[in-house]
Design a protein around this motif. Structure first.
Motif, PDB file in Angstrom:
ATOM      1  N   ASP A  70       2.376 -11.069   3.844  1.00 17.34           N
ATOM      2  CA  ASP A  70       3.742 -11.555   3.679  1.00 17.34           C
ATOM      3  C   ASP A  70       3.865 -12.968   4.240  1.00 17.34           C
ATOM      4  OD1 ASP A  70       6.695 -11.111   3.224  1.00 17.34           O
ATOM      5  OD2 ASP A  70       6.685 -11.557   5.362  1.00 17.34           O
ATOM      6  N   PRO A  71       4.397 -13.920   3.466  1.00 17.74           N
ATOM      7  CA  PRO A  71       4.465 -15.322   3.917  1.00 17.74           C
ATOM      8  C   PRO A  71       5.227 -15.516   5.218  1.00 17.74           C
ATOM      9  CG  PRO A  71       4.881 -15.191   1.561  1.00 17.74           C
ATOM     10  CD  PRO A  71       4.855 -13.785   2.065  1.00 17.74           C
ATOM     11  N   ALA A  72       6.304 -14.746   5.440  1.00 16.72           N
ATOM     12  CA  ALA A  72       7.064 -14.889   6.683  1.00 16.72           C
ATOM     13  C   ALA A  72       6.240 -14.435   7.881  1.00 16.72           C
ATOM     14  CB  ALA A  72       8.367 -14.103   6.602  1.00 16.72           C
ATOM     15  N   LEU A  73       5.470 -13.384   7.711  1.00 12.25           N
ATOM     16  CA  LEU A  73       4.598 -12.918   8.789  1.00 12.25           C
ATOM     17  C   LEU A  73       3.517 -13.954   9.085  1.00 12.25           C
ATOM     18  CD1 LEU A  73       3.515 -10.816  10.781  1.00 12.25           C
ATOM     19  CD2 LEU A  73       2.386  -9.678   8.850  1.00 12.25           C
ATOM     20  N   LEU A  74       2.900 -14.489   8.040  1.00 15.00           N
ATOM     21  CA  LEU A  74       1.871 -15.515   8.234  1.00 15.00           C
ATOM     22  C   LEU A  74       2.470 -16.756   8.897  1.00 15.00           C
ATOM     23  CD1 LEU A  74      -0.101 -15.391   4.842  1.00 15.00           C
ATOM     24  CD2 LEU A  74      -0.504 -14.084   6.942  1.00 15.00           C
ATOM     25  N   GLY A  75       3.654 -17.160   8.434  1.00 15.31           N
ATOM     26  CA  GLY A  75       4.289 -18.342   8.997  1.00 15.31           C
ATOM     27  C   GLY A  75       4.646 -18.163  10.460  1.00 15.31           C
ATOM     28  N   ALA A  76       5.133 -16.976  10.810  1.00 12.93           N
ATOM     29  CA  ALA A  76       5.489 -16.703  12.200  1.00 12.93           C
ATOM     30  C   ALA A  76       4.257 -16.769  13.092  1.00 12.93           C
ATOM     31  CB  ALA A  76       6.156 -15.330  12.313  1.00 12.93           C
TER      32      ALA A  76
ATOM     33  N   ILE B 245      11.258   9.500  -5.046  1.00 13.37           N
ATOM     34  CA  ILE B 245      11.786   8.250  -4.504  1.00 13.37           C
ATOM     35  C   ILE B 245      11.200   7.077  -5.280  1.00 13.37           C
ATOM     36  CG2 ILE B 245      12.185   9.194  -2.196  1.00 13.37           C
ATOM     37  CD1 ILE B 245       9.584   7.847  -1.286  1.00 13.37           C
ATOM     38  N   ASP B 246      11.758   5.890  -5.082  1.00 20.22           N
ATOM     39  CA  ASP B 246      11.352   4.723  -5.894  1.00 20.22           C
ATOM     40  C   ASP B 246      10.269   3.881  -5.226  1.00 20.22           C
ATOM     41  OD1 ASP B 246      13.043   3.790  -3.931  1.00 20.22           O
ATOM     42  OD2 ASP B 246      14.326   2.621  -5.268  1.00 20.22           O
ATOM     43  N   ASP B 247       9.466   4.477  -4.381  1.00 13.41           N
ATOM     44  CA  ASP B 247       8.225   3.878  -3.876  1.00 13.41           C
ATOM     45  C   ASP B 247       7.261   5.032  -3.672  1.00 13.41           C
ATOM     46  OD1 ASP B 247       6.374   2.049  -2.979  1.00 13.41           O
ATOM     47  OD2 ASP B 247       7.262   1.787  -1.001  1.00 13.41           O
ATOM     48  N   GLY B 248       5.975   4.737  -3.719  1.00  6.03           N
ATOM     49  CA  GLY B 248       5.021   5.826  -3.605  1.00  6.03           C
ATOM     50  C   GLY B 248       3.616   5.344  -3.325  1.00  6.03           C
ATOM     51  N   LEU B 249       2.630   6.190  -3.650  1.00  3.47           N
ATOM     52  CA  LEU B 249       1.246   5.924  -3.284  1.00  3.47           C
ATOM     53  C   LEU B 249       0.639   4.759  -4.056  1.00  3.47           C
ATOM     54  CD1 LEU B 249       1.629   8.580  -1.793  1.00  3.47           C
ATOM     55  CD2 LEU B 249      -0.668   9.252  -2.506  1.00  3.47           C
ATOM     56  N   TYR B 250       1.255   4.355  -5.151  1.00  2.93           N
ATOM     57  CA  TYR B 250       0.776   3.176  -5.863  1.00  2.93           C
ATOM     58  C   TYR B 250       1.558   1.926  -5.459  1.00  2.93           C
ATOM     59  CZ  TYR B 250      -1.915   6.388  -8.711  1.00  2.93           C
ATOM     60  OH  TYR B 250      -2.818   7.340  -9.124  1.00  2.93           O
ATOM     61  N   GLY B 251       2.534   2.113  -4.580  1.00  5.94           N
ATOM     62  CA  GLY B 251       3.300   1.005  -4.040  1.00  5.94           C
ATOM     63  C   GLY B 251       2.958   0.809  -2.586  1.00  5.94           C
ATOM     64  N   SER B 252       3.975   0.598  -1.743  1.00  9.97           N
ATOM     65  CA  SER B 252       3.672   0.322  -0.343  1.00  9.97           C
ATOM     66  C   SER B 252       3.222   1.553   0.421  1.00  9.97           C
ATOM     67  CB  SER B 252       4.890  -0.322   0.339  1.00  9.97           C
ATOM     68  OG  SER B 252       6.020   0.504   0.283  1.00  9.97           O
TER      69      SER B 252
ATOM     70  N   ALA C 215       1.363  -2.152   7.969  1.00  8.04           N
ATOM     71  CA  ALA C 215      -0.093  -2.281   7.855  1.00  8.04           C
ATOM     72  C   ALA C 215      -0.618  -1.667   6.563  1.00  8.04           C
ATOM     73  CB  ALA C 215      -0.775  -1.633   9.057  1.00  8.04           C
ATOM     74  N   TYR C 216      -1.346  -2.462   5.783  1.00 12.02           N
ATOM     75  CA  TYR C 216      -2.013  -2.002   4.570  1.00 12.02           C
ATOM     76  C   TYR C 216      -1.048  -1.263   3.647  1.00 12.02           C
ATOM     77  CZ  TYR C 216      -5.883  -3.353   7.466  1.00 12.02           C
ATOM     78  OH  TYR C 216      -6.723  -4.082   8.280  1.00 12.02           O
ATOM     79  N   SER C 217       0.114  -1.875   3.441  1.00 13.25           N
ATOM     80  CA  SER C 217       1.148  -1.270   2.605  1.00 13.25           C
ATOM     81  C   SER C 217       1.458  -2.169   1.416  1.00 13.25           C
ATOM     82  CB  SER C 217       2.403  -0.991   3.445  1.00 13.25           C
ATOM     83  OG  SER C 217       2.830  -2.169   4.125  1.00 13.25           O
ATOM     84  N   THR C 218       2.370  -3.118   1.584  1.00 13.94           N
ATOM     85  CA  THR C 218       2.751  -3.983   0.458  1.00 13.94           C
ATOM     86  C   THR C 218       1.580  -4.822  -0.037  1.00 13.94           C
ATOM     87  OG1 THR C 218       3.511  -5.665   2.028  1.00 13.94           O
ATOM     88  CG2 THR C 218       5.157  -4.125   1.195  1.00 13.94           C
TER      89      THR C 218
END
Length: 421
Positions: free
Chosen positions: A88-94, A326-333, A396-399
């Motif tokens: 995530d760019p915000a995490l890298l920037g921080a 739900i609208d997220d799952g094992l192929y998502g985050s 961790a290891y999600s998105t």
């Protein structure tokens, strides 16, 4: 790090200031997770119906606090954040603003870091000391890009890699990747894929010597996350043996020791740091003034800083059992269930009333794959379509590892950067 407080520096950093930062008040009398849940409710309430889909909240204060804790606990070890964990760019920037370096494994990861101003393209080889190209087996075009960008410190553990570096990036300095002892990992065990065995160390050093490629030091990784912190001592002892082997071969003294990752925030980190500090003093004490010690933490910074909110989009009742989609799952985050052995513990955003009846519940992801199963037999109160579930510690290891399977594109998921005061 620039002037002002660490938080002020982070909020003005590239990757952070470029997006909208949501501010909220953190009540000292309220649990942080409950406060973040309140922010999630506010985000949902102010979103249009079309925008009410799964999203993450990145609490940037968590990273600032963790970086401060790292500096206190491992003061002589510079963290090089493992970009693969969460790009995530915000995490890298921080992290860049706080003074971290970066562990990159591909051209795209190097580009993501360089885009934040951590070095610039076209600089002389060796000028960028904030990136380690920490992939022992590199594609030639990626290696050539590293040469152009001035990324000139990389890992290796085979003779073929020495030849490749000599051909594509001859002024690159190498870190010999060692096979570390078993860290009792519950997730990612890298031991079978990477790392030189003890009997391979001298031949690999000689290979670099023959090719006239400099070996700056040694790296190792004991797996992630590590459950047996004592393994760091054994790995550090193996690293010292490699340092001594280079001296015996008449090579220039090594000056970099990379102790890898596997760190998890909390008591486990404190325990690992105590072992590492003692081992460095005992094993490398005579060399430390001339040796830079670095590490490659990923989940330590990312895991607890992100919270997932996912919407219930379907429901079925079968007797006393409940099934939800739900609208997220094992192929998502939530792919970290597969990739990182994550054990999800969803909780209703609305909370649960004392004494409220719960049901053995199965929660599915949105794809048509029957294996897109998040939890089963998990106790939840009665939910309805349109309700929300909250998943803590989802950084961790999600998105970073999701996909576009079945047309559900993880890259479209919104990440809200939140700052609390």
């Amino acid at each position: 790090m620039g002037g002002g407080s660490p938080m002020q520096t982070v909020l003005s950093a590239p990757g952070v200031k470029d997006g909208k930062v949501v501010s909220f008040t953190l009540d000292a009398a309220t649990d942080e997770k409950d406060t973040v849940a309140g922010l999630i409710r506010s985000i949902i309430a102010t979103s249009s119906p079309a925008q009410r889909t799964a999203f993450h909240v990145f609490h940037i204060n968590t990273v600032v606090d963790l970086f401060s804790a790292w500096r206190r606990t491992l003061p002589n070890v510079r963290p090089y954040y493992a970009v693969k964990c969460n790009p995530d760019p915000a995490l890298l920037g921080a992290l860049a603003a706080l003074g971290a370096g970066f562990d990159c494994a591909s051209r795209a990861e190097m580009e993501a870091v360089l885009a934040l101003g951590v070095g610039v393209g076209g600089v002389p080889p060796g000028a960028n000391r904030s990136i380690v190209y920490a992939n022992p087996c590199k594609a030639e075009p990626h290696l050539e890009y590293a040469a152009e960008a001035g990324v000139a410190l990389a890992t290796y553990d085979t003779e073929s890699e020495v030849a490749k570096v000599a051909r594509c990036h001859p002024r690159c300095e190498l870190l010999l990747r060692l096979k570390g002892p078993d860290g009792g990992t519950t997730g990612g065990d890298l031991m079978n894929k990477y790392g030189a065995h003890a009997h391979e160390v001298s031949p690999l050093l000689r290979a670099a010597q023959r090719a006239r490629v400099a070996v700056a030091g040694v790296s190792f990784h004991v797996g992630s996350p590590v459950s047996r912190v004592d393994v760091y001592r054994g790995a550090i002892e193996s690293a010292r043996a490699a340092f001594d082997a280079a001296v015996a071969l008449g090579m220039p003294p090594m000056r970099v020791l990379d102790i890898g990752g596997g760190f998890r925030a909390g008591a486990a980190f404190d325990e690992a740091a105590a072992v590492i500090n003692d081992a460095l003093a005992d094993v490398f004490g005579d060399l430390l003034p001339c040796v830079e010690v670095i590490a490659e933490p990923g989940r330590y910074f990312a895991e607890t800083a992100f919270t997932l909110a996912a919407r219930v989009i379907g429901k079925r009742a079968r007797g006393e059992a409940r099934e939800y989609w739900i609208d997220d799952g094992l192929y998502g985050s939530l792919n970290n269930v597969l990739m990182d052995h994550k054990v999800p513990r969803p909780r209703p955003l609305a909370g649960a009333c004392p004494g409220e009846k719960t049901y053995a519940s199965t929660v599915f992801g949105p794809t048509c794959d029957s294996q897109d199963l998040v939890v089963t037999g998990y106790q939840l109160p009665e939910m309805s379509v349109g309700d929300w579930l909250v998943f803590d510690n989802m950084g961790a290891y999600s998105t970073g590892a999701g996909s576009k399977f079945n047309g559900f594109d993880i890259s479209e998921m919104k990440i809200y950067v939140a700052y609390s005061s």
